[in-house]
Structures are given as C-alpha cells and as structure tokens.
Design a protein around this motif. Sequence first.
Motif, PDB file in Angstrom:
ATOM      1  N   ASP A  54       0.851  -1.186   0.000  1.00  0.00           N
ATOM      2  CA  ASP A  54       0.000   0.000   0.000  1.00  0.00           C
ATOM      3  C   ASP A  54       0.887   1.236   0.000  1.00  0.00           C
ATOM      4  N   ILE A  60       1.424   4.703   0.940  1.00  0.00           N
ATOM      5  CA  ILE A  60       0.872   5.645   1.918  1.00  0.00           C
ATOM      6  C   ILE A  60       1.718   6.909   1.930  1.00  0.00           C
ATOM      7  N   GLU A 111       3.630   9.866   3.336  1.00  0.00           N
ATOM      8  CA  GLU A 111       4.216  10.053   4.661  1.00  0.00           C
ATOM      9  C   GLU A 111       4.896  11.414   4.749  1.00  0.00           C
ATOM     10  N   SER A 129       7.568   1.278   3.754  1.00  0.00           N
ATOM     11  CA  SER A 129       7.348   2.662   4.168  1.00  0.00           C
ATOM     12  C   SER A 129       8.686   3.357   4.348  1.00  0.00           C
ATOM     13  N   ASN A 149       7.111   7.413  -0.739  1.00  0.00           N
ATOM     14  CA  ASN A 149       6.167   7.752   0.326  1.00  0.00           C
ATOM     15  C   ASN A 149       6.218   9.252   0.637  1.00  0.00           C
TER      16      ASN A 149
END
Length: 306
Positions: free
Chosen positions: A74, A76, A78, A110, A115
């Motif tokens: 996923d 995401i 940040e 991540s 990100n």
Amino acid sequence: MEHTLDRLNFTVTDETGRIDKVIPEKYSDFSRSQIQTWLKEGHVRVNGRIEKANYKVKAGDVVTIEPPEPEVLDLIPENIPLDIVYEDKELVVVNKPQGMVVHPSAGHSSGTLVNALLYHIKDLSSINDVIRPGIVHRIDKDTSGLLVVAKTNRAHESLAAQLKEKTTLRKYAALVHGVIPHERGTIDAPIGRSKENRQKQAVVKDGKAAVTHFKVLERFARFTLIECQLETGRTHQIRVHMQYIGHPLAGDPVYGPRKTLAGNGQFLHAAALGFKHPVSGEWLEFEAPLPPVFRDTLERIASSEK
C-alpha cells in the motif's frame, strides 16, 4: 518447458549441482536466497517432492516452481522531510539522504522517497508500475544525492529517453580504498548478476554494457577521493567497477573489504545532475554538496595524516 506468470516447470538435462544454485543459474530472475526460502516453504518441488536446498539435481528431474503470491504494497503518503532542489509543473529534483530507499519493495514498505513524494508532491507520472510513480532513475539506499522525478507522463518519457540516449549528466563523488596513481580513467566492463553470489552484481562476459569515467580529486595516504561520471546506469555500477579495478568504495558493506571506514554504507554521493527540460528544452544542471558524514570523514582522514 512450461513457463507462466505463476508457475514454471523444467526438466534437468545437462545441469549439475545443488538445486539452489542450478535454478538461479538457469533463471537469473531468481536469486539463490530466494530459491532457498521457497524450497523451505514448499514452493519448489522435484518430481513432485519437496527437497532440501542441497539436493543434487540429475538428468530427468522435473523441477516445478510455484512462487508465492506477491506481497501487496500500500502506497501511503508520509510526512517525511524532503530536500527539494528544484520544482516546476513537470518535474522535481530532490537531494536524497543516505539511508533512504527510493521506492517501496518487500521489506521496505514505508519510509521511502516515494512515500515522501506522495505527501509533498501528490501528482506524479503513472508510466511505471504502481509502486514507482514518478521514478525515472534510482540510486542505492546508502547512496546520497540528486534524483529527478517526473510529475507528468510527458516529462517521464522525455527524461527516460535522455537517460537511454546517454545525454544526461550524472556525476558522483566517491571515496575509494587505495591511492589511484593516474589522474583519469575509463572503466568499460559489462555488468550482470554475479555467478558466485546471485545477490551481487559483477563484471561478467555476458553482462550489459557499462561505462564509468573517473578523475582523481584528492589523494590521501590510504584513500582517494574521485569524481565518477556515468555513461550507463547499471545496478551498483560505480561500486562494481571500482571493486573490479582494485579500488572498492570505502564503507561499502557488499563490495568493499571488511576493514573499511565506519559509516552508514558506501561513501558515494550523486553530486551533479544535468538534463534538458522535457518541455522547454532548456539545459538544467544542479549540484548537491557532500553530506556532513562524508565531509567530516574527509576532514578526519586529512587531519590524521598531518
């Protein structure tokens, strides 16, 4: 031989040796460690049976590989600080810190540059797969320095074409072991996956063309600071080429010697980047100063020789 996206079958003919070595040698897409893991998990079978990694293949063995389902990543956004050197409607140039992975992958879902870009930039080109939006070229996790990222598809296509045509400017600062006696040099040696260690790259006869130009910036008692200019962009190119000529990068945990300079990886910095703007055609050129850990290490080396 049967080969689909989720299944591969082959019959051993003249291959010999351990199965965890034979498969990566036959299919370079698979690393030895990956095959060892899949053998343990039962994703690789010989004649329908699960075998250990040290199984010696023999003529007539039918090997079946059914890779596990890929990990779904996923993306995401940040709020990670970014050092943006330049930005317009088409592209952005960033100065990546050492230790940051460029895009998500297994084990790095991540904290990557992607990100951070998704948080700060939001609109990125969609030409690459979903986990690499905007990414035109990469530098290693522990290499710091300049990267250009595409915000639009037309920018991405233009920048990728320039890289392919070798018209971009990419200069790196590298600290290497040993004292290089000559002022300049060119390493023209093909690079591919290492035959001894499938997790590493190496100079191999059947590798892809790779050319690195270098010049000496400063000599120390046991190290040399050089500037490298890339003609091609193979994986780990500078690290592999400098090891090949006997001057591996200081701090390199993969291609360097065990006794090396303390740090967070190789002392390699993408210091200069130049290209034609995808829309205006204007030549753009950017520079990024050495990061503090690199600069401090050079000062420490120099002072120790006084």
